[in-house]
Enzyme design. Structure first.
Site, PDB file in Angstrom:
ATOM      1  N   SER A 230       0.681  -1.280  -0.082  1.00  8.81           N
ATOM      2  CA  SER A 230       0.144   0.043  -0.003  1.00  8.81           C
ATOM      3  C   SER A 230       0.829   1.101  -0.101  1.00  8.81           C
ATOM      4  CB  SER A 230      -0.858   0.133   1.178  1.00  8.81           C
ATOM      5  OG  SER A 230      -1.857  -0.911   1.122  1.00  8.81           O
TER       6      SER A 230
ATOM      7  N   LYS B 111       0.404   3.564  -2.864  1.00  6.84           N
ATOM      8  CA  LYS B 111      -0.732   4.319  -3.096  1.00  6.84           C
ATOM      9  C   LYS B 111      -0.526   5.855  -2.920  1.00  6.84           C
ATOM     10  CE  LYS B 111      -3.694   0.571  -1.050  1.00  6.84           C
ATOM     11  NZ  LYS B 111      -4.547  -0.166  -0.178  1.00  6.84           N
TER      12      LYS B 111
ATOM     13  N   TYR C 102      -3.825  -2.183 -10.169  1.00  8.90           N
ATOM     14  CA  TYR C 102      -3.855  -2.249  -8.765  1.00  8.90           C
ATOM     15  C   TYR C 102      -3.109  -3.166  -8.142  1.00  8.90           C
ATOM     16  CZ  TYR C 102      -5.254  -2.646  -3.575  1.00  8.90           C
ATOM     17  OH  TYR C 102      -5.203  -2.397  -2.422  1.00  8.90           O
TER      18      TYR C 102
ATOM     19  N   TYR D 106      -4.486   3.663   8.052  1.00  8.23           N
ATOM     20  CA  TYR D 106      -5.781   3.184   8.304  1.00  8.23           C
ATOM     21  C   TYR D 106      -6.371   3.656   9.721  1.00  8.23           C
ATOM     22  CZ  TYR D 106      -3.297   0.578   4.674  1.00  8.23           C
ATOM     23  OH  TYR D 106      -2.691   0.465   3.650  1.00  8.23           O
TER      24      TYR D 106
ATOM     25  N   VAL E 186       1.252  -3.586   3.806  1.00  4.21           N
ATOM     26  CA  VAL E 186       1.264  -5.161   4.778  1.00  4.21           C
ATOM     27  C   VAL E 186       2.524  -5.824   4.521  1.00  4.21           C
ATOM     28  CG1 VAL E 186      -1.141  -5.616   4.875  1.00  4.21           C
ATOM     29  CG2 VAL E 186      -0.284  -6.193   2.864  1.00  4.21           C
TER      30      VAL E 186
HETATM   31  N1  GLN Z   1      -2.448  -5.663  -1.728  1.00  3.43           N
HETATM   32  C1  GLN Z   1      -2.904  -5.362  -0.504  1.00  3.43           C
HETATM   33  C2  GLN Z   1      -4.453  -5.467  -0.714  1.00  3.43           C
HETATM   34  O1  GLN Z   1      -5.037  -4.864  -1.485  1.00  3.43           O
HETATM   35  C3  GLN Z   1      -2.542  -4.085  -0.097  1.00  3.43           C
HETATM   36  C4  GLN Z   1      -3.134  -3.668   1.525  1.00  3.43           C
HETATM   37  C5  GLN Z   1      -2.233  -3.058   2.406  1.00  3.43           C
HETATM   38  O2  GLN Z   1      -0.934  -2.983   1.981  1.00  3.43           O
HETATM   39  N2  GLN Z   1      -2.595  -2.645   3.371  1.00  3.43           N
HETATM   40  O3  GLN Z   1      -5.191  -5.973   0.275  1.00  3.43           O
END
Ligand code: GLN
Length: 295
Positions: free
Chosen positions: A50, A53, A177, A229, A247
């Site tokens: 993420s 992003k 994505y 988050y 993650v």
């Molecule tokens: N690829 C993970 C997902 O889409 C990314 C989530 C994350 O890094 N928090 O669930």
């Protein structure tokens, strides 16, 4: 899932992440003069997940400008990154660009007018440009696993599509994505890529303006309020810097005017943020007085 209360737990939803040694740890700080301080596994590429992003948001803002905010909000969600509940209340408009739904909507904007391959090429080229490193690539095994197991993301995308929030096909938006989440980078590459956010939108080495100062400030604001988050409040409280987690266990943190910092420790806390990564950043900012809120 192995219990490691001291390090958190490595993500297990795909085998490529479950296999990562929970004892890995890397940290890189790059200051305004380009001095690099590195420790531990700072050169080992990991799945940025993420953290990508931040860069897709930057790219999409460059493409469509503030029109982006019609498609996605900029308020903290207080919910897990893959939550679907808010989407119904808010008629398919995701709370912010850093939860999965929001990032999928941003990816959809980048995709418009392009083939998925072109959009992905654009994202990877942007990462290579920012990090000044042409070796950055997508881990195709991670991308394939994301695609195979991404039922929640598929649900989020379909849900948004039903509200007319996505312009492109769900398959295309998700394909791009999943692949940008699967970009692999080291702490050094990531800290390099984040430098423009620490220096008013400019790469301090080359003097090149990546984004206008006002845009850098705003991306930092969204990182501070939404980058972790439902752990964003805790991160601001403890670390006091704009930050974005993934993650894979990475965190990119920005000390405005001072440094770009990347840390990697794959064990996660309950919100899916790097446990030791956050503690390391907390110790670092405390020691250096780098919290944006003062000492
Ligand atoms: N690829 C993970 C997902 O889409 C990314 C989530 C994350 O890094 N928090 O669930």
């Amino acid at each position: 899932m192995a219990q490691r209360p001291d390090r958190g737990e490595v993500a297990t939803y795909i085998p490529e992440l479950a296999r990562i040694d929970a004892k890995s740890f890397g940290l890189v700080v790059i200051d305004a003069d380009g001095h690099v301080a590195a420790a531990g596994d700072s050169e080992v590429p990991f799945s940025i997940q993420s953290i990508s992003k931040v860069f897709t948001l930057t790219l999409a803002l460059g493409m469509v400008g503030d029109r982006l905010w019609r498609r996605v909000g900029r308020e903290p969600s207080g919910s897990p990154f893959n939550s679907i509940v808010q989407l119904e209340h808010e008629r398919g408009i995701p709370r912010n660009p850093f939860i999965n739904a929001g990032a999928i909507a941003v990816t959809d904007l980048i995709l418009s007018g392009h083939q998925p391959r072109e959009a992905l090429g654009e994202i990877v080229r942007f990462m290579r440009f920012l990090a000044d490193d042409s070796s950055i690539t997508i881990d195709e095994a991670v991308a394939a696993s994301e695609q195979r197991t991404g039922f929640r993301n598929i649900a989020l995308a379909n849900y948004m599509k039903s509200f007319g929030v996505l312009e492109n096909s769900v398959d295309f938006a998700l394909g791009v994505y999943f692949h940008h989440c699967a970009i692999a980078m080291s702490c050094r590459q990531l800290a390099m890529a984040g430098r423009f956010l620490a220096h008013h939108g400019r790469n301090p080495d080359t003097g090149l303006l990546v984004v206008q100062p006002e845009r850098a400030r705003r991306i930092n604001a969204v990182m501070l309020t939404c980058g972790h988050y439902d752990g964003s409040g805790e991160f601001a409280y403890r670390v006091g810097l704009p930050g974005k987690s993934g993650v894979g266990g990475g965190i990119l943190a920005i000390a405005p005017g001072k440094a770009s910092i990347a840390v990697w420790a794959p064990g996660l806390d309950a919100s899916g943020n790097s446990h030791l990564g956050r503690i390391a950043l907390e110790m670092l900012t405390k020691k250096l007085g780098w919290s944006i809120f003062g000492v």
